[in-house]
Structure formats: C-alpha cells, structure tokens
Design a protein around this motif. Structure first.
Motif, mmCIF file in Angstrom:
data_model
loop_
_atom_site.group_PDB
_atom_site.id
_atom_site.type_symbol
_atom_site.label_atom_id
_atom_site.label_comp_id
_atom_site.label_asym_id
_atom_site.label_seq_id
_atom_site.Cartn_x
_atom_site.Cartn_y
_atom_site.Cartn_z
ATOM 1 N N HIS A 44 0.774 -1.254 -0.001
ATOM 2 C CA HIS A 44 0.153 0.037 0.189
ATOM 3 C C HIS A 44 0.944 1.372 0.138
ATOM 4 O O HIS A 44 0.395 2.554 -0.688
ATOM 5 N N LEU A 45 2.047 1.236 0.697
ATOM 6 C CA LEU A 45 3.007 2.419 0.679
ATOM 7 C C LEU A 45 3.638 2.591 -0.313
ATOM 8 O O LEU A 45 4.474 3.649 -0.873
ATOM 9 N N CYS A 46 3.779 1.626 -1.400
ATOM 10 C CA CYS A 46 4.589 1.794 -2.571
ATOM 11 C C CYS A 46 3.817 2.429 -3.614
ATOM 12 O O CYS A 46 2.498 2.294 -3.940
ATOM 13 N N LYS A 47 4.388 3.437 -4.372
ATOM 14 C CA LYS A 47 3.669 4.345 -5.185
ATOM 15 C C LYS A 47 3.493 3.498 -6.633
ATOM 16 O O LYS A 47 2.757 4.118 -7.187
ATOM 17 N N LEU B 121 11.498 2.107 1.669
ATOM 18 C CA LEU B 121 10.101 1.753 1.791
ATOM 19 C C LEU B 121 10.062 1.157 3.216
ATOM 20 O O LEU B 121 8.990 0.918 4.152
ATOM 21 N N LYS C 187 9.743 3.616 5.878
ATOM 22 C CA LYS C 187 8.629 4.334 5.716
ATOM 23 C C LYS C 187 7.340 3.345 6.412
ATOM 24 O O LYS C 187 6.631 3.472 7.380
ATOM 25 N N LEU C 188 7.599 1.848 6.494
ATOM 26 C CA LEU C 188 6.738 0.932 6.901
ATOM 27 C C LEU C 188 6.655 0.846 8.306
ATOM 28 O O LEU C 188 5.751 0.792 9.013
ATOM 29 N N ASN D 44 5.401 4.267 9.894
ATOM 30 C CA ASN D 44 3.957 4.034 9.880
ATOM 31 C C ASN D 44 3.179 3.021 10.860
ATOM 32 O O ASN D 44 2.152 3.301 11.538
ATOM 33 N N GLY E 98 -1.756 12.397 5.400
ATOM 34 C CA GLY E 98 -1.281 11.437 6.332
ATOM 35 C C GLY E 98 -1.718 11.866 7.826
ATOM 36 O O GLY E 98 -2.060 13.072 8.066
ATOM 37 N N TYR F 134 -3.837 7.481 3.810
ATOM 38 C CA TYR F 134 -2.536 7.939 3.480
ATOM 39 C C TYR F 134 -1.668 7.739 4.520
ATOM 40 O O TYR F 134 -1.857 8.033 5.375
ATOM 41 N N GLY F 135 -0.340 7.419 4.119
ATOM 42 C CA GLY F 135 0.785 7.233 4.931
ATOM 43 C C GLY F 135 1.305 8.546 5.435
ATOM 44 O O GLY F 135 0.762 9.697 4.961
ATOM 45 N N GLN G 36 1.933 12.672 4.093
ATOM 46 C CA GLN G 36 1.219 12.726 2.790
ATOM 47 C C GLN G 36 0.481 14.177 2.619
ATOM 48 O O GLN G 36 -0.331 14.291 3.557
#
Length: 289
Positions: free
Chosen positions: A11-14, A64, A67-68, A71, A174, A200-201, A204
């Motif tokens: 989900h966090l991957c663009k 990533l 970021k994971l 979050n 976010g 949204y992460g 954002q």
C-alpha cells in the motif's frame, strides 16, 4: 514479514494500484494467508518489464522498509484481509486495501454511524441547524462521522465533542498532517479520544484527488448520511451520490430557495432524499426502521 505488514508495504509503494493490491490479497486469502513468492506476484500484477522494474526497486528498498516501520509505529493499520476490517467498507466499489487509524476502531460500527457533510464556506444557518439537531442525536448514542474539512465538517466534530459525544474523522492526508492547519489540535483530540482514519501514509500532504477518494470511505462507513448545506455542484453532493450508490440512507436539511448554499440540499430533496426538520427525523433512521 507478517502477512498484514506485507500488505501495508504494498500500500505504501507508489508503483502499484489499490486494485492490484486487492488482487494479491484475494490470492493470499485463497491460499490460507500465505505470502506469495516473487514470481507469483509478477504473475498476479502482469506488469510490463519497465513497470515491474520500478515496482520491485521501490518495494525492496530500504526507504520503503523505513516508511513501513514509521507508519506502524505512529499509527495502527488495518488491511482488507484483517478480521477487524469494517464489513461495510467491503461492500463499496473501491474499498481501501489499507487504512491507518488512531483511537477507538469500534466507533466505525456501521449501525450507529451518521455521516454529516456540508459546505466548506457555510452560513450561520448551518451553525443553527447543527446546534439544534446534534445534542439530541448525540444523546441517543449515534456516532457522528465527517471529513474534518473547513466548514460543516469541523462544526460537526467540534459540536459533538462539546456535547461529550463520539466522532469519527476521515481525512485526506497523512495522519500526522492537519488540513486545514487550524484543525491541528482538533485532529489530535479526535485521534486520542475518538477515531481518526486515513488511507494515506505519514507525511502525505493534501492533494486535490485525495478528497473524492476520502468521500467514498465516509459514504462506505456510514449507516445514514445527512447533508446540511451544499451548493449545486459540491463535494457534499458527490458524497451523497456515493452513499446512494452504496445503498445508504440519505437525508437533507431544506433551506430557502434563494440561498445558493441550499440549492444542493433542496435538489436532493426533490430527487427523493428524506427531509430533516428535527433530530427525531434522523434518530428514527437508526432505531425505528
């Protein structure tokens, strides 16, 4: 990596769409919550060579993974394969594969959730209407739901809290970003004492397309939707139409025919929405039907 963390990472991957993530999630469910291997992911995505390269470069990157971790540390995440994912959201056309939240997830209970939306540049009429309706609605145990935007949304959240009720805010940023900025304290308060939701992460910023996307979640989570004020073409009417498509009850507060902010609500009434003249007209949608 746990299955739920894997889905959040996707989900966090663009470089992957919500629809493609759901396809992978359906495979995971069919295969008793096993993680798919790289070749199976490639098969399910069926991307071109260039698109596949972009996806794997990002998905396997340290950035990533960072970021994971951030979050999952600063908020809770619910994936579409989790048992606690709200059942009513599964019914909508494009359910979010993941959403993040702070607060009490039980407040998303479909049977007690009233979405209230309206104009961002509201009139004093909206204030009068909400001050008259909300105390009795809240005392009946109904949870309010809105988008924490300027105008009617913010009024709904503030008045609910001031009357010691529970409210749910679905935002288009976010969970650490307040939009508008003056709602920062209100957003934090809702996250601590009620429920704050976003797909949204962290970090954002608000983008124009986030808000129609957010509206589908509001329409999906609610049992009934009430429009207080709306121009002829507005985001509130988009949310109302989404709610109708998802077979939710749609109510509207009538207004004078000379007021631009009542054109949208009066047209909803003309199209068959239930008129609301007092709090009982709302409460009976939950307890007397």
């Amino acid at each position: 990596m746990k299955v739920s963390e894997f889905v959040v990472a996707l989900h966090l991957c663009k470089h992957i769409t919500n629809r493609d993530i759901r396809r992978i999630c359906h495979w995971i469910i069919r295969n008793k919550m096993c993680l798919p291997k790289e070749n199976k992911i490639d098969e399910l995505l069926n991307y071109s060579s260039a698109k596949k390269e972009f996806f794997w470069r990002e998905f396997t990157s340290l950035s990533l993974q960072k970021k994971l971790a951030q979050n999952l540390y600063y908020s809770n995440a619910v994936t579409i394969i989790d048992a606690k994912y709200p059942k009513q959201l599964l019914e909508i056309f494009d359910p979010p594969s993941v959403f993040f939240y702070q607060g009490d997830l039980s407040l998303s209970n479909y049977t007690t959730s009233l979405a209230i939306v309206g104009a961002r540049q509201n009139s004093s009429y909206a204030v009068t209407v909400l001050e008259r309706l909300l105390p009795e609605i809240i005392s009946s145990g109904i949870v309010t739901l809105s988008g924490l935007a300027q105008g009617v949304d913010s009024l709904v959240h503030r008045l609910t809290l001031s009357h010691h009720g529970k409210t749910v805010a679905v935002i288009g940023t976010g969970i650490d970003v307040a939009y508008p900025k003056f709602n920062s304290v209100l957003q934090q308060q809702i996250g601590k004492s009620c429920l704050l939701i976003t797909e949204y992460g962290l970090g954002q910023a608000p983008k124009r397309y986030h808000f129609p996307a957010r509206n589908r979640i509001i329409a999906g989570l609610c049992h009934t939707l009430l429009v207080v004020e709306a121009r002829q073409r507005s985001g509130s009417l988009i949310t109302a139409n989404l709610a109708l498509q998802e077979n939710r009850n749609v109510l509207a507060v009538p207004g004078t025919i000379t007021a631009p902010l009542s054109v949208g609500t009066n047209e909803l009434l003309l199209a068959g929405a239930k008129p609301v003249l007092n709090a009982k007209h709302v409460i009976e949608e939950f307890y007397y039907t």
